[in-house]
Design a protein around this motif. Sequence first.
Motif, PDB file in Angstrom:
ATOM      1  N   THR A  48      50.519  50.801  13.624  1.00 43.95           N
ATOM      2  CA  THR A  48      50.341  51.754  13.534  1.00 43.95           C
ATOM      3  C   THR A  48      50.892  51.685  11.482  1.00 43.95           C
ATOM      4  O   THR A  48      51.807  52.003  11.379  1.00 43.95           O
ATOM      5  CB  THR A  48      51.491  52.983  13.446  1.00 43.95           C
ATOM      6  N   ILE A  49      49.558  52.329  10.886  1.00 48.83           N
ATOM      7  CA  ILE A  49      49.846  52.003   9.531  1.00 48.83           C
ATOM      8  C   ILE A  49      49.924  53.369   9.289  1.00 48.83           C
ATOM      9  O   ILE A  49      49.584  54.332   7.945  1.00 48.83           O
ATOM     10  CB  ILE A  49      48.782  51.190   8.609  1.00 48.83           C
ATOM     11  N   GLY A  50      49.110  54.457  10.119  1.00 46.78           N
ATOM     12  CA  GLY A  50      48.948  56.386   9.433  1.00 46.78           C
ATOM     13  C   GLY A  50      49.351  56.867  11.248  1.00 46.78           C
ATOM     14  O   GLY A  50      48.375  56.253  12.216  1.00 46.78           O
ATOM     15  N   LEU A  51      48.609  58.112  10.653  1.00 50.00           N
ATOM     16  CA  LEU A  51      47.713  58.825  11.908  1.00 50.00           C
ATOM     17  C   LEU A  51      47.031  59.754  11.535  1.00 50.00           C
ATOM     18  O   LEU A  51      46.929  60.446   9.848  1.00 50.00           O
ATOM     19  CB  LEU A  51      49.475  60.050  12.496  1.00 50.00           C
ATOM     20  N   VAL A  52      46.180  60.706  12.273  1.00 48.54           N
ATOM     21  CA  VAL A  52      45.631  61.493  12.206  1.00 48.54           C
ATOM     22  C   VAL A  52      45.518  62.842  13.360  1.00 48.54           C
ATOM     23  O   VAL A  52      45.859  61.939  14.192  1.00 48.54           O
ATOM     24  CB  VAL A  52      43.961  60.451  12.113  1.00 48.54           C
ATOM     25  N   GLU A  53      45.529  63.766  12.311  1.00 50.27           N
ATOM     26  CA  GLU A  53      45.999  64.849  13.614  1.00 50.27           C
ATOM     27  C   GLU A  53      44.455  64.865  13.425  1.00 50.27           C
ATOM     28  O   GLU A  53      43.890  65.543  12.507  1.00 50.27           O
ATOM     29  CB  GLU A  53      47.003  66.291  12.888  1.00 50.27           C
ATOM     30  N   VAL A  54      43.993  65.529  14.593  1.00 48.41           N
ATOM     31  CA  VAL A  54      43.017  65.920  14.758  1.00 48.41           C
ATOM     32  C   VAL A  54      43.465  67.082  16.461  1.00 48.41           C
ATOM     33  O   VAL A  54      44.183  66.967  16.969  1.00 48.41           O
ATOM     34  CB  VAL A  54      41.856  64.910  15.612  1.00 48.41           C
ATOM     35  N   MET A  55      43.062  68.486  16.524  1.00 54.87           N
ATOM     36  CA  MET A  55      42.997  69.999  16.909  1.00 54.87           C
ATOM     37  C   MET A  55      44.576  69.360  17.714  1.00 54.87           C
ATOM     38  O   MET A  55      44.717  69.605  18.856  1.00 54.87           O
ATOM     39  CB  MET A  55      41.822  69.358  18.497  1.00 54.87           C
TER      40      MET A  55
END
Length: 80
Positions: free
Chosen positions: A37-44
Amino acid sequence: MAMHTIELTLPGVFYQRPAPDQPPFKSPGDPVVAGETIGLVEVMKSFLSIEANCDGIFGRYLLADQSDVDAGDAACEIEV
């Protein structure tokens, strides 16, 4: 060595860190392993991991922490 760009596959808000009080997932010069994991994306209100798709050395983030992003945006560079 060449630079490989990790592109996002979905829109949302990009996070460089697992939590506001923690350091970024990666810093320049850190080793990277495919699947890490190199990052996160928040979706809803859901947080989805952005994973490296190659081994190498982390170069830099190309997106600011907590920035709005679209699918296809380049998130970071990895030296392969």
